[in-house]
Design a protein around this motif. Structure first.
Motif, PDB file in Angstrom:
ATOM      1  N   THR A  16       0.868  -1.175   0.000  1.00 18.89           N
ATOM      2  CA  THR A  16       0.000   0.000   0.000  1.00 18.89           C
ATOM      3  C   THR A  16       0.909   1.230   0.000  1.00 18.89           C
ATOM      4  OG1 THR A  16      -0.192  -0.088   2.432  1.00 18.89           O
ATOM      5  CG2 THR A  16      -1.948  -1.095   1.136  1.00 18.89           C
ATOM      6  N   VAL A  79      -5.612   5.534   4.395  1.00 18.00           N
ATOM      7  CA  VAL A  79      -4.335   4.830   4.308  1.00 18.00           C
ATOM      8  C   VAL A  79      -3.924   4.370   5.704  1.00 18.00           C
ATOM      9  CG1 VAL A  79      -3.620   6.158   2.286  1.00 18.00           C
ATOM     10  CG2 VAL A  79      -2.979   6.973   4.557  1.00 18.00           C
ATOM     11  N   ILE A  91      -3.125   0.341  -4.082  1.00 14.76           N
ATOM     12  CA  ILE A  91      -3.003  -1.013  -3.541  1.00 14.76           C
ATOM     13  C   ILE A  91      -2.370  -1.848  -4.642  1.00 14.76           C
ATOM     14  CG2 ILE A  91      -4.205  -2.992  -2.532  1.00 14.76           C
ATOM     15  CD1 ILE A  91      -6.555  -1.039  -1.972  1.00 14.76           C
ATOM     16  N   VAL A 365      -6.963   0.564   4.188  1.00 13.97           N
ATOM     17  CA  VAL A 365      -6.632   1.362   3.012  1.00 13.97           C
ATOM     18  C   VAL A 365      -7.852   1.371   2.096  1.00 13.97           C
ATOM     19  CG1 VAL A 365      -5.625  -0.617   1.799  1.00 13.97           C
ATOM     20  CG2 VAL A 365      -4.977   1.690   1.116  1.00 13.97           C
TER      21      VAL A 365
END
Length: 406
Positions: A16, A79, A91, A365
């Motif tokens: 991420t 996030v 991602i 996320v």
């Protein structure tokens, strides 16, 4: 709040990465430097409506050659370091233990349900090659889920998610409606290096890791009821509640003058509809000059709406995340879709920091949406998503995985 940029590699191998870079090309370059030359199967990107989407699409394609990219514009990012008011959130799925296919569904404002279902079934079949099934590859029996990204200004989510869920035949689906902060002018979708409007993107994932989909809200129904006595379902506009002008009737119920109604009012006092014994929020988008109310979901005449009152948003979210952690034996990562009105509500109650702390703890996320999808339902004022566990699912090759450094 998250500041600047960051990157994290999770135990499952997913990267991420996020940045608040001002320009699209700069943002893509920064993400590419952070992720590096990893072997990837798919990139999913959420980005500010301020970015030039065409430039972003080209930049991501250049920076990640040969890697499929799908995504949409957002109304704020989520996030692992907290919230991101603007920027780019990515991602990056690894090639190992993740098998991913995706497609775009165009012209969703005039959706052909049969054709859509056929396209989704065809996509699903691409994860079932006969040679893999004959060989007994564990990939053929991996855990599956689908991510839906739908234009939140096309007023078509109910039809789209229903058609997708029908064609997926039991594969769980979660997702969010693309937005543009609270401007309500232009939401864009990204797929195959191209920008699409009035469209939806479907990402179908198969993984060897344990997964669990979820939804969470923080409202309880009250005894105050409204009957929708005049509405335009296609435009998601309610003209009358209880045979009275909609905005005035709603404002009276929550103790406000209609002129004082605002996004904060709508976030604090959503309306809910009862389906199958369970209540689902139907949030108000805005009050119109003629005294009608525009919604984030379709609301038809004759529907009974119930005024909802808030519960502790931090406590309810904590309880759901703790449940996921227990079910999975530890949450590694959560891909989440949260209604932008939940953020406004948390801000108005001065508890957004509490939510951010939870999202950091559980590595959430995703993005803030104009609506959420959960199974075959289109929802409002909800937090939905998919939690990925720290361990491999039963039957996956390799009994134990080694931790991956962040």
């Amino acid at each position: 709040m998250a500041q600047g940029s960051g990157v994290r590699r999770h135990l499952c191998g997913i990267w991420t990465a996020w940045t608040d870079a001002a320009e699209a090309a700069e943002a893509a370059a920064e993400i590419a430097r952070a992720v590096g030359a990893s072997a990837l199967s798919q990139i999913v990107a959420f980005f500010s409506a301020d970015y030039d989407a065409e430039i972003l699409a080209r930049a991501l394609e250049t920076r990640f050659p040969g890697v499929p990219v799908a995504g949409c514009s957002m109304s704020g990012g989520i996030v692992p370091a907290g919230g991101l008011d603007r920027g780019l959130v990515v991602i990056a799925f690894p090639a190992e233990r993740f098998r991913i296919v995706s497609t775009v569904l165009d012209a969703i404002d005039h959706l052909d349900v049969e054709r859509t279902a056929s396209a989704v079934r065809a996509l699903r079949r691409t994860l079932d090659p006969l040679d893999r099934c004959r060989e007994g590859d564990a990939a053929a029996t991996g855990h599956r889920f689908a991510l839906s990204l739908i234009d939140g200004l096309a007023n078509a989510e109910e039809t789209v998610v229903s058609a997708i869920a029908w064609a997926l035949d039991g594969i769980p689906i979660v997702g969010g409606s693309a937005g543009d902060d609270l401007r309500f002018r232009d939401a864009v979708m990204l797929h195959g290096g191209q920008i699409h409007r009035k469209a939806a993107v479907l990402v179908l994932v198969e993984t060897d890791f344990s997964v669990e989909i979820f939804k969470s809200d923080n409202f309880e129904p009250t005894r105050t009821k409204f009957v929708v006595t005049a509405s335009d379902g296609e435009r998601r506009t309610v003209h009358e509640l209880n045979a009275e002008p909609a905005a005035r009737e709603y404002a009276m119920a929550i103790g406000l003058d209609p002129e004082n109604l605002s996004p904060m009012s709508f976030a604090a006092y959503p309306l809910a509809v009862k389906v199958g014994g369970e209540y689902f929020c139907r949030s108000i988008r805005r009050m119109n000059e003629d005294g009608s109310l525009s919604f984030f979901c379709a609301v038809d005449e004759g529907v009974v709406l119930t005024l909802a009152e808030p519960r502790d948003i931090v406590a309810s979210t904590r309880a759901e995340l703790a449940r996921l952690d227990a079910v999975l034996g530890g949450v590694d990562l959560i891909i989440g879709f949260e209604c932008v009105l939940r953020r406004l509500d948390a801000e108005s109650r001065q508890v957004r920091h509490g939510i951010a702390d939870l999202y950091r703890r559980y590595n959430v996320v995703g993005f803030e949406t104009f609506g959420e999808q959960y199974r075959a339902m289109h929802l409002n004022q909800t937090f939905t998503g998919i939690a990925i566990g720290k361990t491999l699912a039963a039957g996956a090759p390799g009994a134990v995985i080694a931790p991956v450094a962040s």
